[in-house]
Design an enzyme around this catalytic site. Structure first.
Site: not given
Ligand code: FAD
Ligand code: NAP
Length: 330
Positions: A138, A141-142
């Site tokens: 992701c 997300c990261d």
């Protein structure tokens, strides 16, 4: 399990992506008083992306915003929405039984499965070792952790290309590694990818191993293997984003319903009816072809209409039967 933990509903909708919420809007408006359980990812897959540019009526909307709007819509129409993950589903008799993580049991006359899909992984032991330590599925997300660093994205579909483009906002260099010599991503995305000076594409290579160090634990690169010759080469990278597609989240029903193409729930053509009457499936959990928000929403609508028809037929069949009597078979 005491009666107090039991909750009875005409229609249980499992999943809170576009399919689940659309089913909820239609079912609520049909006065079915649906209960929708959201699972561990309220809003589904679109909550882990940024811009959505193909939801009709919105030239651009952020994925998480779109899903909050869908949730609010479903609630406003009268859906009971619960933050609950279903751990086990028993479809052997009606009412069907869904067992929540926290101990609650849902008894439902009909069930709509809208559990969507989850990211697939390469399946390498080294990938497992560095998950959360440089290996991710992701980018939104990261990606933030890779400011000024070098990252690799694996895959050639829409997700891989979108993740690569997103990562150029943070990373210094983004290398897309694809196992063939052409991408399957939409042309407009490919155009943006090839035009981006931070992006390099390595064609015809697969990941042989994720390379890393233990102290501090982290990824240092990839050993890549040529898909045809088997020749290997190394690529430096601090982060690896695996974007090789998604697998249907059908664990709850795999041994109870017919499935196809490795776990997609089979529905009768032109409907959302599964192999068990009263159980309907919509969205990515049943669809190995289109896998879009709008097609999932369309199937959610179909599932609610199919469930409404099923419940009406059941009610008609029950007329004149004593309440306690077991229901007639289909
Ligand atoms: P999902 O969105 O997958 O939602 C599944 C739901 O089921 C989740 O809420 C989950 O919590 C719940 N659930 C699962 N198991 C359980 C359980 N046991 N108990 C309770 N609940 C459960 N499509 C587009 O059209 N446009 C895009 O721009 C786009 N971008 C994307 C970007 C990314 C990064 C990804 C991954 C996908 C993208 N897609 C896009 C595809 C789109 O997100 C999916 O097609 C769509 O979300 C599928 O909807 P769904 O309702 O079937 O399920
Ligand atoms: P996908 O379209 O299935 O693409 C997966 C990619 O990973 C393919 O390029 C595939 O290679 C590659 N791959 C698969 N297994 C691999 C392996 N073991 N090793 C190396 N490479 C591997 O999946 P997706 O990109 O996640 O998209 C899923 C669905 O969501 C699609 O329907 C997509 O359209 C939709 N989506 C839409 C948008 C959008 O509309 N903007 C954005 C994201 C996702 P091959 O090409 O060789 O098969």
């Amino acid at each position: 399990m005491g009666m107090a933990d039991e909750k009875r509903t005409k229609l249980l909708i499992i999943g809170s992506g576009p399919a689940g919420y659309t089913a909820a809007v239609y079912a609520a408006r049909a006065m079915l008083e649906p209960v929708l359980v959201q699972g561990v990812q309220p809003g589904g897959q679109l909550t882990i992306t940024t811009e959505v540019e193909n939801w009709i009526g919105e030239e651009m909307i952020m994925g998480p915003d779109l899903m909050l709007k869908m949730e609010a819509h479903a609630r406003a129409m009268g859906t009971e929405i619960l933050f609950e993950h279903i751990a086990r589903l028993d479809l052997s008799e009606r009412p069907f039984r869904a067992y929540g993580d926290g101990g609650a049991v849902y008894l439902a006359d009909a069930v709509i499965l809208a559990t969507g899909a989850q990211a697939r992984w390469l399946g390498l032991p080294s990938e497992e070792v560095f998950k959360g330590f440089g290996v991710s599925a992701c980018a939104t997300c990261d990606g933030f952790f890779y400011r000024g660093k070098e990252v690799a994205v694996i895959g050639g579909g829409n997700t891989a290309v979108e993740e690569a483009l997103y990562l150029t906002r943070h990373a210094e260099k983004v290398t897309l590694v694809h196992r063939r010599d052409s991408l399957r991503a939409e042309k407009i995305l490919q155009q943006r990818l090839f035009a981006n000076p931070k992006v390099e594409v390595i064609w015809d290579h697969v990941v042989d191993e994720v390379l890393g160090q233990t102290d501090p634990k982290g990824v240092t690169g990839l050993r890549l293997k040529h898909a045809a010759t088997g020749a290997t080469r190394e690529l430096a990278a601090h982060g690896v984003f695996v974007a090789i597609g998604h697998a249907p989240a059908s664990e709850l029903v795999r041994d109870q319903l017919e499935t196809h193409h490795g776990g997609y729930v089979t529905v009768q053509p032109g409907s959302t009816r599964t192999s068990i009457p009263g159980v309907f499936a919509a969205g990515d959990v049943t669809d190995h072809v289109y896998r879009q928000a709008v097609t999932s929403a369309g199937m959610g609508c179909m599932a609610a209409l199919d469930a409404e028809k099923f419940l009406a037929e059941q009610e008609a069949a029950d007329v004149g039967t004593p309440r306690a009597a077991p229901r007639a078979a289909e």
